[in-house]
Design an enzyme around this catalytic site. Structure first.
Site, mmCIF file in Angstrom:
data_model
loop_
_atom_site.group_PDB
_atom_site.id
_atom_site.type_symbol
_atom_site.label_atom_id
_atom_site.label_comp_id
_atom_site.label_asym_id
_atom_site.label_seq_id
_atom_site.Cartn_x
_atom_site.Cartn_y
_atom_site.Cartn_z
ATOM 1 N N GLY A 17 0.779 -0.881 -0.380
ATOM 2 C CA GLY A 17 0.314 0.069 0.167
ATOM 3 C C GLY A 17 0.517 1.845 0.048
ATOM 4 O O GLY A 17 1.795 1.550 -0.853
ATOM 5 N N ASP A 60 9.303 -5.419 13.133
ATOM 6 C CA ASP A 60 7.861 -5.221 13.834
ATOM 7 C C ASP A 60 7.862 -4.423 14.950
ATOM 8 O O ASP A 60 8.841 -4.296 15.730
ATOM 9 C CB ASP A 60 7.258 -6.595 14.533
ATOM 10 C CG ASP A 60 6.658 -6.902 15.727
ATOM 11 O OD1 ASP A 60 5.909 -5.696 14.994
ATOM 12 O OD2 ASP A 60 5.791 -7.284 16.360
ATOM 13 N N ASN A 87 5.449 4.554 9.217
ATOM 14 C CA ASN A 87 3.965 3.909 7.991
ATOM 15 C C ASN A 87 3.090 2.919 8.175
ATOM 16 O O ASN A 87 1.393 2.664 8.318
ATOM 17 C CB ASN A 87 4.097 4.256 7.237
ATOM 18 C CG ASN A 87 3.863 3.349 5.921
ATOM 19 O OD1 ASN A 87 2.652 3.885 4.629
ATOM 20 N ND2 ASN A 87 3.547 2.013 5.255
ATOM 21 N N TYR A 152 -7.918 2.051 15.975
ATOM 22 C CA TYR A 152 -7.613 3.105 15.200
ATOM 23 C C TYR A 152 -7.693 4.462 15.929
ATOM 24 O O TYR A 152 -6.016 5.280 15.413
ATOM 25 C CB TYR A 152 -8.050 2.369 14.000
ATOM 26 C CG TYR A 152 -7.345 3.519 12.500
ATOM 27 C CD1 TYR A 152 -6.557 1.895 11.853
ATOM 28 C CD2 TYR A 152 -7.864 4.463 11.794
ATOM 29 C CE1 TYR A 152 -6.234 2.921 11.277
ATOM 30 C CE2 TYR A 152 -7.154 5.110 10.914
ATOM 31 C CZ TYR A 152 -6.226 3.824 10.300
ATOM 32 O OH TYR A 152 -5.326 4.876 9.077
ATOM 33 N N LYS A 156 -4.288 6.686 16.190
ATOM 34 C CA LYS A 156 -3.297 7.864 15.187
ATOM 35 C C LYS A 156 -3.447 9.454 15.646
ATOM 36 O O LYS A 156 -2.888 9.906 15.357
ATOM 37 C CB LYS A 156 -4.661 8.009 13.801
ATOM 38 C CG LYS A 156 -4.083 6.354 13.023
ATOM 39 C CD LYS A 156 -2.478 6.326 12.576
ATOM 40 C CE LYS A 156 -2.687 5.233 11.654
ATOM 41 N NZ LYS A 156 -1.594 4.621 11.244
ATOM 42 N N ILE A 187 -7.772 5.437 1.064
ATOM 43 C CA ILE A 187 -7.159 5.218 -0.194
ATOM 44 C C ILE A 187 -6.959 4.114 -0.591
ATOM 45 O O ILE A 187 -6.955 3.168 0.554
ATOM 46 C CB ILE A 187 -5.103 5.335 0.121
ATOM 47 C CG1 ILE A 187 -5.142 7.061 0.857
ATOM 48 C CG2 ILE A 187 -4.292 5.664 -1.548
ATOM 49 C CD1 ILE A 187 -5.207 8.093 -0.379
HETATM 50 N N1 LIG Z 1 -5.358 3.341 2.715
HETATM 51 C C1 LIG Z 1 -5.385 4.406 4.258
HETATM 52 O O1 LIG Z 1 -7.283 4.593 3.273
HETATM 53 C C2 LIG Z 1 -5.141 5.072 4.934
HETATM 54 C C3 LIG Z 1 -5.646 6.264 5.573
HETATM 55 C C4 LIG Z 1 -5.346 7.041 6.151
HETATM 56 C C5 LIG Z 1 -4.084 6.404 7.175
HETATM 57 N N2 LIG Z 1 -3.897 5.982 6.960
HETATM 58 C C6 LIG Z 1 -2.371 4.673 7.165
HETATM 59 O O2 LIG Z 1 -1.397 4.590 6.457
HETATM 60 C C7 LIG Z 1 -0.509 3.224 6.274
HETATM 61 C C8 LIG Z 1 -0.595 2.442 5.302
HETATM 62 O O3 LIG Z 1 -2.290 1.836 5.316
HETATM 63 P P1 LIG Z 1 -2.256 0.962 3.819
HETATM 64 O O4 LIG Z 1 -3.140 1.890 3.449
HETATM 65 O O5 LIG Z 1 -0.736 0.938 3.137
HETATM 66 O O6 LIG Z 1 -2.402 -0.826 5.010
HETATM 67 P P2 LIG Z 1 -1.848 -1.678 4.047
HETATM 68 O O7 LIG Z 1 -1.959 -2.800 4.936
HETATM 69 O O8 LIG Z 1 -1.571 -2.250 2.682
HETATM 70 O O9 LIG Z 1 0.219 -1.892 4.917
HETATM 71 C C9 LIG Z 1 0.323 -1.203 6.180
HETATM 72 C C10 LIG Z 1 1.422 -2.645 5.992
HETATM 73 O O10 LIG Z 1 2.241 -2.754 7.801
HETATM 74 C C11 LIG Z 1 2.327 -4.033 7.784
HETATM 75 N N3 LIG Z 1 2.583 -4.087 9.501
HETATM 76 C C12 LIG Z 1 1.357 -4.110 9.826
HETATM 77 N N4 LIG Z 1 1.820 -5.055 11.316
HETATM 78 C C13 LIG Z 1 2.957 -4.817 11.117
HETATM 79 C C14 LIG Z 1 4.168 -3.957 12.108
HETATM 80 N N5 LIG Z 1 3.949 -4.909 13.366
HETATM 81 N N6 LIG Z 1 5.467 -3.850 11.887
HETATM 82 C C15 LIG Z 1 5.689 -4.071 11.349
HETATM 83 N N7 LIG Z 1 5.137 -3.895 9.813
HETATM 84 C C16 LIG Z 1 3.692 -4.010 10.047
HETATM 85 C C17 LIG Z 1 1.316 -4.641 6.749
HETATM 86 O O11 LIG Z 1 2.639 -6.332 7.224
HETATM 87 C C18 LIG Z 1 1.878 -4.030 5.546
HETATM 88 O O12 LIG Z 1 3.050 -4.250 4.874
HETATM 89 C C19 LIG Z 1 -0.908 3.270 8.013
HETATM 90 O O13 LIG Z 1 -0.086 3.552 8.888
HETATM 91 C C20 LIG Z 1 -2.344 3.553 8.209
HETATM 92 O O14 LIG Z 1 -3.012 3.070 8.848
HETATM 93 C C21 LIG Z 1 -4.727 4.784 5.136
#
Ligand SMILES: NC(=O)c1ccc[n+]([C@@H]2O[C@H](COP(=O)([O-])OP(=O)(O)OC[C@H]3O[C@@H](n4cnc5c(N)ncnc54)[C@H](O)[C@@H]3O)[C@@H](O)[C@H]2O)c1
Length: 252
Positions: A17, A60, A87, A152, A156, A187
């Site tokens: 992502g 992690d 992230n 969540y 945040k 997103i």
């Molecule tokens: N996608 C959205 O709409 C959105 C909106 C606001 C914020 N975010 C934030 O953006 C960030 C990325 O989200 P995304 O949508 O790409 O999600 P995603 O699920 O595609 O990716 C998240 C990644 O974090 C990794 N992860 C999970 N737990 C972990 C840990 N303990 N240690 C290391 N890595 C770990 C997962 O393996 C994955 O690769 C997150 O912090 C999420 O909260 C996303």
């Protein structure tokens, strides 16, 4: 000359992502990227794809000893760290009545403890060279009241506040380190697909100006991360950069 040429960047949750898009943008603009993820095989795939000397490490973010080992490995290999993108994240669909204490602690361990530990252990290495830029991934969940994203949003919100504390501390201690939070709206990533009950089913994001309510593309957030990582943003510090196509400013 790339916008982050010669810099070393560490991205957590870089295997999927938004994190993967951040890694791609940073490598494209000249950074050497350390792609980390709790799922090492996804980080390896991204590092291989983006090239420019990228390496993959298992991390992690909730484990302090893993952070210490990762920062040591980066110091040994590159001797410096210029950019940290905190992230990594997980999502839980549950309101306050439904959330168990165990779930609450898990979500906060990854996204609140994880950001705290990343900042704590990266700052000394950044300081041993030219300082740097820390980018903490928050969310519009830190700014709005989403009943269903209780834990969540709490995590945040912590990220939003700790970012400002760190920014001011760095200024007061004379560190050349900036710290900003990014607040994306929806997103299109595996996380959103899971939250919307359509895991593995990706929806295409159109080009051009998007309508309110449409999800953005990971590259829309990566553009902000790249700006904050680069020296172009030298006057932006402790800020909350909202990337949501206007969702949070709508009156209803
Ligand atoms: N996608 C959205 O709409 C959105 C909106 C606001 C914020 N975010 C934030 O953006 C960030 C990325 O989200 P995304 O949508 O790409 O999600 P995603 O699920 O595609 O990716 C998240 C990644 O974090 C990794 N992860 C999970 N737990 C972990 C840990 N303990 N240690 C290391 N890595 C770990 C997962 O393996 C994955 O690769 C997150 O912090 C999420 O909260 C996303």
């Amino acid at each position: 000359m790339g916008r982050v040429e010669g810099k070393v960047a560490l991205v957590t949750g870089g295997g999927s992502g938004l994190g993967a898009a951040d890694c791609e943008a940073l490598a494209r603009e000249g950074a050497t990227v350390v792609v980390t993820d709790v799922r090492i095989e996804t980080a390896q795939r991204v590092a291989h794809r983006i090239g420019n000397g990228a390496v993959a490490l298992a991390l992690d973010v909730a484990a302090e000893e893993a952070w210490i080992a990762t920062i040591q490995a980066i110091e040994q290999r590159f001797g410096r760290l210029d950019i940290l993108v905190n992230n990594a994240g997980v999502v839980l669909n549950a309101d306050v009545e439904e959330t168990t204490l165990e779930q609450y602690r898990w979500v906060n361990a990854v996204m609140s403890d994880g950001v705290f530990l990343g900042c704590k252990h990266a700052i000394p290495l950044m300081n041993r060279n030219d300082g740097g830029s820390i980018i903490n991934m928050s969310s519009t969940g830190a700014l709005l009241g989403y009943p269903i994203f209780f834990a969540y949003s709490a995590a945040k919100g912590a990220v939003r506040s700790m970012t400002k504390s760190i920014a001011v501390m760095c200024q007061e201690k004379g560190y050349k380190i900036r710290c900003n939070s990014v607040h994306p709206g929806s997103i299109e990533t595996p996380m959103v697909q899971q939250a919307e009950g359509r895991a593995g089913q990706e929806q295409a994001v159109p080009e051009g100006v998007l309508k309110p309510g449409q999800s953005g593309h990971p590259k829309d957030v990566a553009a902000m991360v790249l700006f904050l990582a680069s020296d172009e943003s030298r006057f932006v510090n402790g800020a909350e950069m909202v990337v949501d196509n206007g969702v949070t400013i709508r009156p209803f």
